[in-house]
Design an enzyme around this catalytic site. Structure first.
Site, short mmCIF file in Angstrom:
data_model
loop_
_atom_site.label_atom_id
_atom_site.label_comp_id
_atom_site.label_asym_id
_atom_site.label_seq_id
_atom_site.Cartn_x
_atom_site.Cartn_y
_atom_site.Cartn_z
CG ASP A 126 -2.17 -0.97 0.85
OD1 ASP A 126 -2.64 -1.11 -0.19
OD2 ASP A 126 -2.64 -1.42 2.14
CG ASP A 154 -7.05 -3.93 -1.90
OD1 ASP A 154 -7.41 -5.14 -2.44
OD2 ASP A 154 -7.43 -3.47 -0.73
#
Length: 373
Positions: A95, A156
């Site tokens: 991330d 993601d």
């Protein structure tokens, strides 16, 4: 001015009015959600939390649109706090794009700050280092050093690939882009189902790269369709097209968007999972605003049917603004009824990236957006 343009401008004005007050109240925080309408603070709670870049991103978007230096000051404070994350190995994961593109990336693009440049490349190098050459994917979460999740990849990550594309453009080093494209190709092959629905987690053999299985992840169950994962795919593949010009990514984004569009429940919010039980009413407003941003990105690249994607993006943003937004000045959040994961104990609360992508979506429509992806 058309009724649509009037609505867009009025909504933007309401955001600006509210956020000027909220920013002052929360100027020394890194919020994730609200407690009794007040932002919490993850500065000390968990500086490595994956959402910690979105508050800085909101501030940069507001600064770009208004020129108010308060927002710039808060954004830089957030960015500097995240330096602690860069020094925690277990806190660096897939991330990094979510943390450093809305902070250091936005900062560097606005004024060429050398410290922001350095942070961007440190984060990009770490992300690229997660690449598994046997399977052609970027590994997702960390484990406890036992290799338990060394073969896991998640949808993601498509939204984090722009960190690598930007690093390649900044350094003229093609390796970053190569890693991003290799991951994107694997994601197209193994995450996207024939009907355009998206798997959340895919597990590979980390030694051979062989596909093993998928996991339900944050959705209802294995084989179901987590709505936020669907939204990440829409926006993520569209952004890979923007950065590479490879039409296969745009077609994949459209395929994912078409599935999302056909499953929008008219007059209701977006469910946490498109295949959740009929008697479950849980919603995830973040899926709606992320998908809207992705559809607007698609619309900017195509002719002919482009209005279909823009029209549906507008529908989603209008629904959220009218039914799932809190514009009052005494609460810190904007978007409500957000859900992080189907099987979490808590559902339908405020989450900072819901506010970020709602603002980004409205800013795309006003032309005030600072492009950070």
């Amino acid at each position: 001015m058309t009724n649509e343009n009037l609505w867009i401008q009025e909504t933007a004005d309401k955001i600006k009015k509210k956020m000027e007050i909220v920013a002052e109240r929360s100027r020394h925080k890194i919020p994730y959600t609200t407690q009794n309408g007040e932002h919490d603070d993850w500065t000390e709670k968990n500086i490595c939390w994956w959402t910690n870049g979105f508050w800085g991103g909101i501030m940069w978007q507001l600064y770009h649109a208004t020129g108010n230096f308060l927002y710039k000051e808060i954004a830089i404070e957030t960015e500097e706090k995240l330096d602690r994350n860069l020094m925690i190995h277990q806190g660096m994961d897939h991330d990094s794009g979510f943390k450093w593109l809305p902070t250091s990336g936005a900062h560097y693009r606005l004024d060429g700050d050398p410290k922001a440049y350095n942070r961007l490349l440190l984060a990009a190098d770490n992300l690229a280092g997660r690449f598994n050459p046997a399977g052609g994917f970027l590994r997702a979460w960390n484990d406890q050093g036992n290799g338990e999740k060394s073969g896991w990849a998640i949808i993601d990550c498509m939204m984090n690939l722009p960190l690598l594309y930007w690093a390649s453009e900044l350094t003229k080093d093609c390796r970053y882009r190569q890693v991003a494209e290799l991951h994107g190709n694997i994601a197209m092959k193994y995450f996207v189902r024939e009907d355009g629905s998206i798997k959340h987690i895919v597990e590979f053999n980390p030694v051979t790269g062989e596909y093993l299985r998928s996991h339900g992840g944050q959705g209802y169950k294995r084989g179901s369709v987590w709505s936020r994962g669907q939204a990440w795919a829409i926006y993520g593949f569209a952004l890979s097209y923007r950065h590479t010009g490879e039409k296969k990514y745009l077609e994949c984004a459209k395929k994912a968007a078409d599935y999302f569009i056909t499953h929008i429940p008219k007059g209701k919010g977006i469910p946490v999972d498109f295949l959740q039980p009929e008697d479950c009413t849980w919603e995830d407003s973040t899926a709606a605003v992320i998908a809207a941003c992705g559809m607007l990105e698609i619309s900017s690249h195509i002719e002919g049917s482009r209005e279909e994607y823009k029209r549906n993006a507008l529908y989603l943003l209008k629904f959220i603004a009218r039914n799932r937004c809190n514009f009052t000045l005494d609460t810190d959040n904007l978007v409500e009824r957000c859900t992080a994961a189907y099987h979490d104990e808590k559902h339908e609360f405020s989450i900072i990236y819901g506010d970020y992508f709602f603002i980004e979506g409205i800013w795309k429509l006003t032309g005030q957006e600072l492009f950070i992806w």
